[in-house]
Design a protein around this motif. Structure first.
Motif: not given
Length: 320
Positions: A9-21, A36-45
């Motif tokens: 699961v790649p992650i980038f600035n998706v705090e609004t939707y990440l919980g549902d996923c 496997i969560l891959i945070d790609d330098g997110s700047t939000d929560g």
């Protein structure tokens, strides 16, 4: 880990939707999987949400990048970290059914296929599941198009998600995702499907969220530039792998459909800058568009649908 499935699961600035996923992955009926969560330098929560999920799950790994490297690089990193025999990709703003992994695994066991594809349903930004499928009816072509050919010609969407892959297929350099380039799935999916034993799971297991601010909904000059790079990449791949005339014709159709997608999305968003840029591209590389158009019209796939808007655009440019 035996028959474990690694869900990347790649992650980038998706705090609004990440919980549902993440909640949808947490309740899978299949018990043998890792996340496997891959945070790609997110700047939000998003990083905090990912860390909270990891700390409460014994099946989750979190890897964080200090900078934004792009979706392709995130997926490649996930493949490097994967410990399972199979891999699935899930975008962090989408959700999956509780039987997502079980459905794909059951189909794989029955068929022995190296790649199993599940059905995708569209979902609104607020999470309402729509009745329309992502995959349309099969065109009348003899012999019928293979899964690889349908993706190559954009008869079906070129998506990496909602599929189960044997891990070995993704550790081949030819099947890595491209770094730092939009539409990375277009460079990947048709290659990994080509000459593979594939199977389809006839259940809707993956729900694709349409977001107005997503990469797939935005068109920029960088997206337009992908057109020429994709043409070059595909021609080199098919030439090196002795592609058939039908494959080259389908690749030409995909190029035309890519232009159509730019026209449609740019028009809807009133992106005059992009339209002007596309006009400039057509002046510089218009002969390539004309070659693709003629190739499709005189090939064995000539009956496959081309949008009227696209044909009008090409005719207005003199490609009649």
């Amino acid at each position: 880990m035996g028959g474990c499935i690694s869900v990347i699961v790649p992650i980038f600035n998706v705090e609004t939707y990440l919980g549902d996923c993440l909640r949808s992955l947490q309740i899978q009926s299949d018990a043998d999987y890792e996340i496997i969560l891959i945070d790609d330098g997110s700047t939000d929560g998003s990083p905090e949400l990912a860390e909270a999920f990891r700390s409460n799950s014994d099946r989750c790994t979190l890897w964080r990048s200090s900078s934004n490297r792009g979706l392709g690089a995130s997926r490649n990193k996930g493949v490097q970290l994967a410990r399972g025999d199979f891999v699935c990709f899930v975008d962090a703003d989408d959700v999956v059914s509780p039987d997502f992994l079980a459905c794909l695994r059951d189909r794989q066991k029955i068929t022995g296929a190296s790649i199993v594809s599940g059905l995708i349903r569209r979902m609104t930004e607020s999470g309402e599941v729509l009745g329309t499928r992502m995959i349309g009816d099969a065109p009348d072509v003899d012999p019928p198009l293979t899964v690889h050919e349908r993706v190559l010609g954009l008869v079906n969407p070129s998506v990496a998600c909602a599929r189960l892959y044997r891990i070995g297929l993704l550790r081949d350099d030819a099947c890595l995702f491209r770094d730092r380039i939009p539409h990375e799935d277009l460079f990947f999916t048709y290659k990994v499907l080509r000459n593979r034993d594939t199977a389809d799971a006839d259940e809707a297991v993956y729900f694709w969220r349409h977001r107005e601010d997503s990469l797939s909904a935005r068109i920029t000059r960088a997206h337009v530039d992908v057109w020429l790079e994709l043409k070059r990449d595909t021609d080199a791949f098919l030439t090196a792998n002795q592609g058939s005339p039908r494959e080259f014709a389908l690749a030409a159709r995909r190029s035309l459909m890519f232009v159509n997608g730019v026209l449609r999305k740019a028009d809807e968003q009133q992106r005059l800058d992009v339209l002007e840029y596309l006009e400039g591209l057509s002046q510089e590389f218009g002969s390539l568009m004309m070659q693709d158009y003629d190739f499709v019209r005189h090939s064995e796939i000539k009956a496959i649908y081309l949008p009227k808007r696209l044909e009008k655009y090409l005719n207005d440019l003199g490609f009649s």
